[in-house]
Design an enzyme around this catalytic site. Sequence first.
Site, PDB file in Angstrom:
ATOM      1  N   HIS A 185      17.163 -37.549  -9.093  1.00 11.22           N
ATOM      2  CA  HIS A 185      16.736 -38.567  -8.545  1.00 11.22           C
ATOM      3  C   HIS A 185      15.264 -39.108  -8.878  1.00 11.22           C
ATOM      4  O   HIS A 185      15.206 -40.567  -9.160  1.00 11.22           O
ATOM      5  CB  HIS A 185      16.799 -38.809  -6.657  1.00 11.22           C
ATOM      6  CG  HIS A 185      17.839 -39.416  -6.097  1.00 11.22           C
ATOM      7  ND1 HIS A 185      18.813 -38.251  -6.397  1.00 11.22           N
ATOM      8  CD2 HIS A 185      18.764 -39.935  -5.309  1.00 11.22           C
ATOM      9  CE1 HIS A 185      20.101 -38.158  -5.718  1.00 11.22           C
ATOM     10  NE2 HIS A 185      19.941 -39.890  -4.902  1.00 11.22           N
ATOM     11  N   LEU A 236      31.030 -46.951  -7.045  1.00 10.18           N
ATOM     12  CA  LEU A 236      29.695 -45.807  -8.050  1.00 10.18           C
ATOM     13  C   LEU A 236      30.176 -45.266  -9.878  1.00 10.18           C
ATOM     14  O   LEU A 236      30.639 -44.294  -9.846  1.00 10.18           O
ATOM     15  CB  LEU A 236      29.976 -44.834  -6.878  1.00 10.18           C
ATOM     16  CG  LEU A 236      29.406 -45.043  -5.636  1.00 10.18           C
ATOM     17  CD1 LEU A 236      29.909 -43.982  -4.431  1.00 10.18           C
ATOM     18  CD2 LEU A 236      28.375 -45.647  -5.811  1.00 10.18           C
ATOM     19  N   GLU A 240      28.392 -44.779 -13.144  1.00  8.93           N
ATOM     20  CA  GLU A 240      27.290 -45.481 -14.360  1.00  8.93           C
ATOM     21  C   GLU A 240      27.555 -46.235 -15.516  1.00  8.93           C
ATOM     22  O   GLU A 240      27.566 -46.741 -15.881  1.00  8.93           O
ATOM     23  CB  GLU A 240      26.433 -44.960 -14.623  1.00  8.93           C
ATOM     24  CG  GLU A 240      25.040 -44.435 -13.209  1.00  8.93           C
ATOM     25  CD  GLU A 240      26.343 -43.867 -11.602  1.00  8.93           C
ATOM     26  OE1 GLU A 240      26.631 -43.437 -11.853  1.00  8.93           O
ATOM     27  OE2 GLU A 240      25.326 -44.136 -11.005  1.00  8.93           O
TER      28      GLU A 240
END
Length: 325
Positions: A129, A58, A60
């Site tokens: 999100h 996890l 990016e």
Amino acid sequence: MAQKTMIQAITDALAVEMENDKEILVFGEDVGKNGGVFRATEGLQEKFGEDRVFDTPLAESGIGGLAFGLALEGFRPVPEIQFFGFVFETFDEIVGQMARTRYRMGGTRNLPITIRSPFGGGVHTPELHSDNLEGLIAQSPGIRVVIPSNPYDAKGLLIASIRSNDPVVFLEHMKLYRSFREEVPEEAYEVPLDKAAVTREGTDVSIITYGAMVREAIKAADNLAKENINAEIIDLRTVAPLDVETIIKSVEKTGRVVVVQEAQKQAGVGAQVVSEISERAVLSLEAPIGRVSAPDTIFPFGQAENIWLPNAKDIEDKVKEIVNF
């Protein structure tokens, strides 16, 4: 041809291209055995193996850095950022590295990276999100930003993006993933990058938009037709660089324009569209340029987004205002 959802069309595109090109690698958070949070990569690891389809931590920033390094070594990475609201963690790799490398290396290297990511509102996700952050990347020269609005385009645009030697940010609106189906060829095909589509021919006003707002524009145009207002719809498809030629041609034809985006008015790419029209076709306008967008506030999550997001009624009202100016 089979009737497919947009998510199925995206999976198809990945599968046919991985079959055709052994240098394509797919990776990201949970994209392997689980097939991704939306199942866009479902079945790919089983078919192509863990060396070509694999999970990452996890992180990016690590996903972006890995994609950058792999591309320099001759691979065609197709990483997934699980939600585009997380792009800040890898912003330097995209804008500071991928977008600049061809210039930095005097045109001796290509960066064939296609970064896939879901985004967009209307599905009640948690905070960070759904954010519409396409404008951040679109303002950065050296990288292409592609946003499909339907299954057919999604497959063809994704294939074209993967085959391109330029870095591409490929954004997939979550509300469109499974909201409707259309015919999609089984074989590989390309939809041209940097080329807008005339989704609906019209004579009275041009509605220029992209992503999920194309569907809202179609609903609005259907209702407007009942009042004898014939709206043309331009789906930008690639929002950076813009297909200015198609935009101006439509504006010169109709003389009236409404630019629609889901993003806040100060964000997205609508302002750039308005600027191009103002510079190139102002003498063709019969009325001020109308704009429909979300308010200039933080994206509200939960039920509040139903009020916040622009919709077909907002588009109808603005078109009537511009037509009756």
